[in-house]
Structure formats: structure tokens, C-alpha cells
Design an enzyme around this catalytic site. Structure first.
Site, PDB file in Angstrom:
ATOM      1  N   GLU A 287       0.813  -1.238   0.000  1.00 48.66           N
ATOM      2  CA  GLU A 287       0.000   0.000   0.000  1.00 48.66           C
ATOM      3  C   GLU A 287       0.840   1.279   0.000  1.00 48.66           C
ATOM      4  OE1 GLU A 287      -2.809  -0.370   3.218  1.00 48.66           O
ATOM      5  OE2 GLU A 287      -3.325  -2.404   2.669  1.00 48.66           O
TER       6      GLU A 287
ATOM      7  N   GLU B 241      -6.034 -10.956  -1.144  1.00 48.37           N
ATOM      8  CA  GLU B 241      -6.812 -10.789   0.097  1.00 48.37           C
ATOM      9  C   GLU B 241      -8.321 -10.733  -0.176  1.00 48.37           C
ATOM     10  OE1 GLU B 241      -5.344  -7.443   2.348  1.00 48.37           O
ATOM     11  OE2 GLU B 241      -3.248  -7.871   1.859  1.00 48.37           O
TER      12      GLU B 241
HETATM   13  O1  G3I Z   1      -3.497 -10.922  18.733  1.00 52.51           O
HETATM   14  C1  G3I Z   1      -2.740  -9.774  19.123  1.00 52.51           C
HETATM   15  C2  G3I Z   1      -2.738  -9.621  20.619  1.00 52.51           C
HETATM   16  O2  G3I Z   1      -2.080 -10.754  21.208  1.00 52.51           O
HETATM   17  C3  G3I Z   1      -1.983  -8.365  20.961  1.00 52.51           C
HETATM   18  O3  G3I Z   1      -2.036  -8.139  22.358  1.00 52.51           O
HETATM   19  C4  G3I Z   1      -2.583  -7.172  20.245  1.00 52.51           C
HETATM   20  C5  G3I Z   1      -1.716  -5.952  20.502  1.00 52.51           C
HETATM   21  O4  G3I Z   1      -2.061  -4.981  19.578  1.00 52.51           O
HETATM   22  O5  G3I Z   1      -2.578  -7.403  18.826  1.00 52.51           O
HETATM   23  C6  G3I Z   1      -3.334  -8.545  18.471  1.00 52.51           C
HETATM   24  O6  G3I Z   1      -3.190  -8.728  17.084  1.00 52.51           O
HETATM   25  C7  G3I Z   1      -3.979  -7.863  16.259  1.00 52.51           C
HETATM   26  C8  G3I Z   1      -4.406  -8.758  15.088  1.00 52.51           C
HETATM   27  O7  G3I Z   1      -5.043  -8.001  14.079  1.00 52.51           O
HETATM   28  C9  G3I Z   1      -5.336  -9.863  15.555  1.00 52.51           C
HETATM   29  O8  G3I Z   1      -6.503  -9.282  16.025  1.00 52.51           O
HETATM   30  C10 G3I Z   1      -3.093  -6.727  15.757  1.00 52.51           C
HETATM   31  O9  G3I Z   1      -2.860  -5.811  16.804  1.00 52.51           O
HETATM   32  C11 G3I Z   1      -3.810  -5.996  14.629  1.00 52.51           C
HETATM   33  O10 G3I Z   1      -2.929  -5.031  14.039  1.00 52.51           O
HETATM   34  C12 G3I Z   1      -4.187  -6.996  13.542  1.00 52.51           C
HETATM   35  O11 G3I Z   1      -4.908  -6.302  12.546  1.00 52.51           O
HETATM   36  C13 G3I Z   1      -4.631  -6.729  11.218  1.00 52.51           C
HETATM   37  C14 G3I Z   1      -4.642  -5.481  10.342  1.00 52.51           C
HETATM   38  O12 G3I Z   1      -4.416  -5.879   8.981  1.00 52.51           O
HETATM   39  C15 G3I Z   1      -3.540  -4.538  10.759  1.00 52.51           C
HETATM   40  O13 G3I Z   1      -3.926  -3.285  10.362  1.00 52.51           O
HETATM   41  C16 G3I Z   1      -5.716  -7.688  10.780  1.00 52.51           C
HETATM   42  O14 G3I Z   1      -5.588  -8.913  11.500  1.00 52.51           O
HETATM   43  C17 G3I Z   1      -5.585  -7.976   9.285  1.00 52.51           C
HETATM   44  O15 G3I Z   1      -6.694  -8.710   8.814  1.00 52.51           O
HETATM   45  C18 G3I Z   1      -5.481  -6.680   8.479  1.00 52.51           C
HETATM   46  O16 G3I Z   1      -5.213  -7.063   7.164  1.00 52.51           O
HETATM   47  C19 G3I Z   1      -4.871  -5.999   6.250  1.00 52.51           C
HETATM   48  C20 G3I Z   1      -3.666  -6.433   5.466  1.00 52.51           C
HETATM   49  O17 G3I Z   1      -2.606  -6.651   6.361  1.00 52.51           O
HETATM   50  C21 G3I Z   1      -3.309  -5.398   4.409  1.00 52.51           C
HETATM   51  N1  G3I Z   1      -4.457  -5.158   3.543  1.00 52.51           N
HETATM   52  C22 G3I Z   1      -5.647  -4.717   4.271  1.00 52.51           C
HETATM   53  C23 G3I Z   1      -6.033  -5.768   5.298  1.00 52.51           C
HETATM   54  C24 G3I Z   1      -7.273  -5.323   6.051  1.00 52.51           C
HETATM   55  O18 G3I Z   1      -6.959  -4.184   6.780  1.00 52.51           O
END
Ligand code: G3I
Length: 364
Positions: A152, A259
């Protein structure tokens, strides 16, 4: 201990076979890998792990390889989470796509900014970028077959080419080519790709083509482009997706849909700009009604039919397996019950699975 747990998980997994006559990967043409993002939480559920192991032939860690989870201040690399996904993929002989090396979200800004948030000097930021990429790609060398090197980078603003991300502000526009060069030097066998959302659509498509041409003109080691594919029920139109794939394939790069999900809930914004939030309805908290299931199935069938028509598309990845784990339960509206994927919260296949299998098999 962990390896035994993973093996047990995979063996247990074989007990929970979805009642599908044919799997997604079996239905796909041999040239097209079928995958999904997966996270360590999901792998703790043996039934879900079974579906993942059976339906796909490649995987992408959903967030475990994001910089925030890979390195702490003081350059302590933390590979445990990523290693768990890699171990599952290796146990199930599924090539793994590394997501990602450089992004402006879930990153470590100290790689590119000082304690006051000001850009580091270019040389220092470049050293950090190189050290980070060498550390991560080096650790997974030969175990991760492809890397989403930069995610991105193209701006959503009409009059702006690249986003002013921390890396871009510290290094300049050439942070992209440098990242690809560092990744290639760290693992010359890895397939390297640029990944973004809405790049099948006018505006970002032209900017992405410009970026790709510029990288290719400098012999930057880029092999593929990833169209994320976060779509709505009615946007973008299927023929726009078709034309976008065609235009990106004409650059000579492999094309991947990295995705794919289809959001059946009402929302104003498309794509995946994480900076966007909106209030919104939560119309189906108890499940998607039959008429909406049919609409979702039809949309998935049309999209996958457009995708499978292009021999330059080498991977189709879904952004999750079951609705309960989708990021879209919290985007762009927090805490709502979404239904964007192929399996429901009870891990049962939705009508969309049959539509996708038919599209993969017949191309219509
Ligand atoms: O599970 C951990 C937890 O143990 C921890 O304490 C906490 C601390 O922040 O984080 C938790 O993980 C989170 C994870 O999702 C699972 O819920 C992360 O913080 C969080 O950043 C993560 O978000 C991901 C997001 O990208 C980041 O912005 C999403 O899973 C993921 O589906 C999403 O995917 C993105 C692609 O990477 C790029 N394209 C867009 C897509 C949708 O936004």
C-alpha cells in the site's frame, strides 16, 4: 514440544473433514494456487485447522509477520508467532507468502523516525530498512517462498503518487526499490511482489502501472503484483476487475489476488484504508439471510470467473476462512457481525463455496 503440538493438531485435523465433494484447491486449475490468510489463534481450533489444511495449497500469515510483531526496540527479533504459522504450513506442505516487509501500519516507526516523530537521515533509515529486511527474510530463507515487500505505497489521494509514509519521508520515493533490492539480496529465490488495494480501479491502477514501469526500467527485482481484492457486493464492477487484471498482467508481472473478501454489509467506503471508520448498520447479527447468501454467492462466482480467465493470475488468496475471524467484523464499522467469507461462524460452507468451486472448475 511445539512441533509435536503442530503435528497432533494436523493429525487431529484430519478427523474434521468438511462435507464438500471437492475442495477449493482441487477445483482450481493447476496454475492457480488457492490460499487464505491464517493466524495463530485460528490454528488452535482443530476443526478450522482441518478446513485450512484441506481447502488451500498456500497460506499467508494474517499479521504475525508484520513489523510490529517481528522486532522490538534494540533490534530484538521475535519470530515465535511467525514460526508457528510457518511450521503449520510446512507440516501441510503449503507454500507460505510473507506479509509484509514494509507498511505504514503495524510497523515500528523508529525504523524511519526519531523519538519526536521526525524522519531519520536517509542513510540511517536505509541502514535500518536493510537490517530489518535482512533479519526477517534471512530468518525465513527457503521457508517463505514469496514476500509482499511493500504494501500500500500508492496514495489514495488523486493528486498524489506515493503515500507520505515514514519510510518515504525518511528515504524518499526510492525506498520501494531499495526494499525490493534488500529482499532479493536476502533470498534470491523468493518471489517478490508489490501489494495494494483498489489498484484494479481507475486512478490507483494508473499509478500502480507507473510504479511497476519505473521499477522494471531500473531492473528492480520485482516478480509480481498483488491485487488485494477487498470488494463490496456491488463494487468494483466485475468488468473493472477484469480490465485491471489485464492491464497489470500486460506489464509482464505475475498477478495475484492476495486478500479476497466480499463485504455484504452496507458501507460507504470501499477498499481497505485502515484510517477510515464510519458508523453503520449491523443488519444481520444472527446470520446472513438466504437471499443475501445467494447475492454473496453470485458475486463471488462472478469475481472468481473473471479471475480464473487470466492465465497470468498465479494465486488467489481469501482474507480468511470463516466469518467469525474476518477483519471486516470491525472495519469500517467496529463491533458488527459480518459475513464476508466462504465459511460461516459454525465453520460450515456457505453457498458462496459452491459458486467459487464452479467458477474455478468451469470458468463461468
Ligand atoms: O493478537 C494480538 C494480541 O495478542 C496483541 O495483544 C494485540 C496488541 O495490539 O494485537 C493482536 O493482534 C492484532 C491482530 O489483528 C489480531 O486481532 C493486531 O494488533 C492488529 O494489528 C491486527 O490487525 C490486522 C490489520 O491488517 C492490521 O492493520 C488484521 O488482522 C488484518 O486482517 C489486516 O489485514 C490488512 C492487510 O494486512 C493489508 N491489507 C488490508 C487488510 C485489512 O486491513
Amino acid at each position: 514440544m511445539k512441533a509435536r503440538a503442530i503435528l497432533l493438531l494436523s493429525l487431529t485435523a484430519l478427523c474434521f473433514r468438511p462435507a464438500l465433494a471437492e475442495t477449493l484447491r482441487e477445483a482450481a486449475p493447476k496454475r492457480l494456487l488457492i490460499g487464505a490468510c491464517v493466524n495463530t489463534e485460528e490454528l488452535k481450533n482443530p476443526k478450522l485447522a482441518a478446513i485450512i489444511a484441506e481447502q488451500y495449497n498456500c497460506l499467508t500469515p494474517e499479521y504475525e509477520l508484520m513489523p510490529e510483531f517481528m522486532v522490538d526496540k534494540g533490534w530484538r527479533f521475535t519470530f515465535e508467532r511467525g514460526d508457528r504459522v510457518v511450521a503449520f504450513a510446512e507440516t501441510n506442505k503449503m507454500p507460505l507468502f510473507g506479509h509484509m516487509l514494509v507498511w505504514h501500519f503495524v510497523t515500528r516507526n523508529w525504523l524511519f523516525e526519531d523519538k519526536d516523530g521526525k524522519p531519520l537521515p536517509r542513510a540511517e533509515a536505509l541502514d535500518n530498512l536493510k537490517r530489518y529486511i535482512e533479519g526477517v527474510v534471512g530468518h525465513y530463507k527457503g521457508r517463505i517462498v514469496a514476500w509482499d515487500v511493500v504494501n500500500e505505497a500508492i496514495s489514495d489521494q488523486a493528486n498524489e503518487f506515493l503515500r507520505p509514509t515514514p519510510a518515504q519521508r525518511a528515504i524518499g520515493d526510492d525506498y520501494i526499490e531499495k526494499a525490493f533490492e534488500f529482499a532479493h539480496a536476502a533470498d534470491t529465490n523468493a518471489l517478490l511482489y508489490y501489494n495494494d488495494y483498489n489498484i484494479e480501479q481507475p486512478g490507483k491502477l494508473e499509478k500502480t502501472l507507473k510504479l511497476i514501469q519505473s521499477l522494471k526500467a531500473k531492473n528492480v527485482p520485482i516478480d509480481a503484483v498483488g491485487i488485494q481484492g477487498h470488494y463490496l457486493l456491488n463494487w468494483p464492477p466485475t468488468n473493472m476487475i477484469d480490465k485491471g487484471i489485464e492491464a497489470l498482467a500486460a506489464t509482464g508481472l505475475k498477478v495475484m489476488i492476495t486478500e479476497l473478501d466480499v463485504d455484504p454489509l452496507p458501507r460507504d467506503t470501499s477498499g481497505a484504508n485502515m484510517a477510515v471508520t464510519e458508523a453503520g448498520a449491523n443488519p444481520y447479527p444472527d446470520g446472513l439471510p438466504a437471499d443475501m447468501q445467494e447475492k454473496l454467492a453470485r458475486r463471488y462466482g462472478e469475481i472468481v470467473t473473471a479471475i480464473v480467465r487470466h492465465p497470468s493470475v498465479t494465486m488467489l488468496g481469501f482474507w480468511g476462512t470463516d466469518d467469525g475471524h474476518s477483519w471486516l467484523n470491525d472495519f469500517p464499522v467496529k463491533k458488527r457481525t459480518n459475513h464476508p467469507l466462504l465459511f460461516d461462524r459454525q465453520l460450515q460452507p456457505k453457498p458462496a463455496v459452491d459458486a467459487v468451486i464452479r467458477a474455478l472448475k468451469t470458468g463461468k
